[in-house]
Design an enzyme around this catalytic site. Structure first.
Site, PDB file in Angstrom:
ATOM      1  N   ASN A   1      -1.755  -0.176   7.273  1.00 57.55           N
ATOM      2  CA  ASN A   1      -1.195  -1.504   7.571  1.00 57.55           C
ATOM      3  C   ASN A   1      -0.364  -2.104   6.428  1.00 57.55           C
ATOM      4  OD1 ASN A   1      -3.364  -2.133   5.979  1.00 57.55           O
ATOM      5  ND2 ASN A   1      -4.386  -3.460   7.462  1.00 57.55           N
TER       6      ASN A   1
ATOM      7  N   TYR B   1     -12.261  -2.971  -3.273  1.00 61.19           N
ATOM      8  CA  TYR B   1     -12.806  -3.051  -1.912  1.00 61.19           C
ATOM      9  C   TYR B   1     -14.334  -2.983  -1.886  1.00 61.19           C
ATOM     10  CZ  TYR B   1      -8.197  -2.681   0.341  1.00 61.19           C
ATOM     11  OH  TYR B   1      -6.914  -2.913   0.793  1.00 61.19           O
TER      12      TYR B   1
ATOM     13  N   LYS C   1       0.846  -1.201   0.000  1.00 62.27           N
ATOM     14  CA  LYS C   1       0.000   0.000   0.000  1.00 62.27           C
ATOM     15  C   LYS C   1       0.885   1.257   0.000  1.00 62.27           C
ATOM     16  CE  LYS C   1      -3.776  -2.496   2.324  1.00 62.27           C
ATOM     17  NZ  LYS C   1      -4.595  -2.631   3.554  1.00 62.27           N
TER      18      LYS C   1
ATOM     19  N   GLU D   1      -8.855 -10.575  -8.059  1.00 63.89           N
ATOM     20  CA  GLU D   1      -8.044  -9.373  -7.861  1.00 63.89           C
ATOM     21  C   GLU D   1      -6.882  -9.303  -8.855  1.00 63.89           C
ATOM     22  OE1 GLU D   1      -7.168  -9.548  -3.654  1.00 63.89           O
ATOM     23  OE2 GLU D   1      -9.275  -9.221  -3.132  1.00 63.89           O
TER      24      GLU D   1
ATOM     25  N   HIS E   1      -1.632  -5.584   1.446  1.00 63.33           N
ATOM     26  CA  HIS E   1      -2.893  -6.310   1.243  1.00 63.33           C
ATOM     27  C   HIS E   1      -2.596  -7.712   0.747  1.00 63.33           C
ATOM     28  CE1 HIS E   1      -6.731  -7.572  -0.465  1.00 63.33           C
ATOM     29  NE2 HIS E   1      -6.056  -7.901  -1.537  1.00 63.33           N
TER      30      HIS E   1
HETATM   31  P1  RTP Z   1      -6.591  -6.335   3.200  1.00 67.76           P
HETATM   32  O1  RTP Z   1      -7.867  -6.673   2.463  1.00 67.76           O
HETATM   33  O2  RTP Z   1      -6.083  -4.954   2.924  1.00 67.76           O
HETATM   34  O3  RTP Z   1      -5.546  -7.392   3.088  1.00 67.76           O
HETATM   35  O4  RTP Z   1      -6.970  -6.312   4.739  1.00 67.76           O
HETATM   36  P2  RTP Z   1      -7.737  -7.343   5.620  1.00 67.76           P
HETATM   37  O5  RTP Z   1      -8.363  -8.425   4.800  1.00 67.76           O
HETATM   38  O6  RTP Z   1      -6.794  -7.718   6.708  1.00 67.76           O
HETATM   39  O7  RTP Z   1      -8.875  -6.418   6.230  1.00 67.76           O
HETATM   40  P3  RTP Z   1     -10.326  -5.994   5.672  1.00 67.76           P
HETATM   41  O8  RTP Z   1     -11.277  -6.173   6.793  1.00 67.76           O
HETATM   42  O9  RTP Z   1     -10.619  -6.613   4.341  1.00 67.76           O
HETATM   43  O10 RTP Z   1     -10.123  -4.433   5.480  1.00 67.76           O
HETATM   44  C1  RTP Z   1      -9.456  -3.942   4.359  1.00 67.76           C
HETATM   45  C2  RTP Z   1      -8.567  -2.801   4.773  1.00 67.76           C
HETATM   46  O11 RTP Z   1      -9.373  -1.709   5.223  1.00 67.76           O
HETATM   47  C3  RTP Z   1      -8.676  -0.989   6.214  1.00 67.76           C
HETATM   48  N1  RTP Z   1      -9.483  -0.949   7.426  1.00 67.76           N
HETATM   49  N2  RTP Z   1      -9.635   0.124   8.137  1.00 67.76           N
HETATM   50  N3  RTP Z   1     -11.595   0.271  11.192  1.00 67.76           N
HETATM   51  C4  RTP Z   1     -10.832   0.734  10.231  1.00 67.76           C
HETATM   52  O12 RTP Z   1     -10.453   1.879  10.179  1.00 67.76           O
HETATM   53  C5  RTP Z   1     -10.412  -0.206   9.169  1.00 67.76           C
HETATM   54  N4  RTP Z   1     -10.747  -1.479   9.104  1.00 67.76           N
HETATM   55  C6  RTP Z   1     -10.159  -1.950   7.993  1.00 67.76           C
HETATM   56  C7  RTP Z   1      -7.354  -1.700   6.456  1.00 67.76           C
HETATM   57  O13 RTP Z   1      -6.350  -1.060   5.642  1.00 67.76           O
HETATM   58  C8  RTP Z   1      -7.634  -3.094   5.944  1.00 67.76           C
HETATM   59  O14 RTP Z   1      -6.444  -3.752   5.568  1.00 67.76           O
END
Ligand code: RTP
Length: 155
Positions: free
Chosen positions: A119, A56, A16, A133, A122
């Site tokens: 973070n 997303y 990212k 994707e 991805h």
């Molecule tokens: P990614 O898709 O980026 O690998 O992340 P992930 O599966 O671990 O998490 P996901 O729940 O799919 O969320 C995608 C990305 O959104 C951002 N996020 N911000 N509460 C918040 O502010 C929040 N929650 C999620 C994070 O960048 C997350 O990786």
């Protein structure tokens, strides 16, 4: 030659904008290389808003969605396609929990990040999403299917 019966999957991994700007691209690529997966696509890319929203789309109703889109389009990302047996789940383990403060030490987020909203990387959450994707972020000619040469590179 005995063909492997195990399913080879593919996953979409993306450094990212914070990871790019903090100089973590090499470190992050290195973790997937060292684990032993095969790199089949790699590019630096400024993501347009519509692509970030499509990527997303499952999070569209979330309160953090607008901030997430702003973050992803705030600067170039590094797009990668990796393949291997079990690559999707293994990549998620290498990456660590979404909230970097809960991610185990030794994982990318556990070692290199602090905030959920920053973070650094991805990874696809299922083989189906891996395929979806990769097709979303790469054009056909940008991907390479390759087999290691049998010749030694050094003598
Ligand atoms: P990614 O898709 O980026 O690998 O992340 P992930 O599966 O671990 O998490 P996901 O729940 O799919 O969320 C995608 C990305 O959104 C951002 N996020 N911000 N509460 C918040 O502010 C929040 N929650 C999620 C994070 O960048 C997350 O990786």
């Amino acid at each position: 030659l005995v063909a492997s019966l195990e399913q080879v999957d593919e996953t979409y991994i993306m450094v990212k904008p914070d990871g790019v700007q903090r100089g973590l691209v090499g470190e992050i690529i290195s973790r997937f290389e060292k684990k032993g997966f095969k790199l089949t696509g790699l590019k630096l890319f400024q993501c347009p808003q519509d692509l970030a929203e499509e990527h997303y789309k499952d999070l569209k109703g979330k309160s953090f969605f607008p901030k997430l889109i702003d973050y992803i389009i705030s600067g170039p990302v590094v797009c990668m396609a990796w393949e291997g047996v079990g690559v999707v789940a293994a990549a998620r383990k290498l990456i660590g929990s979404t909230n970097p403060l809960q991610a185990e030490p030794g994982t990318i987020r556990g070692d290199l990040a602090v905030q959920t909203g920053r973070n650094v990387v991805h990874g696809s959450d299922s083989p189906e999403n891996g395929k979806r994707e990769i097709a979303l972020w790469f054009k056909e000619g940008e991907l390479c299917q390759w087999t290691p040469t049998q010749e030694p590179w050094l003598r």
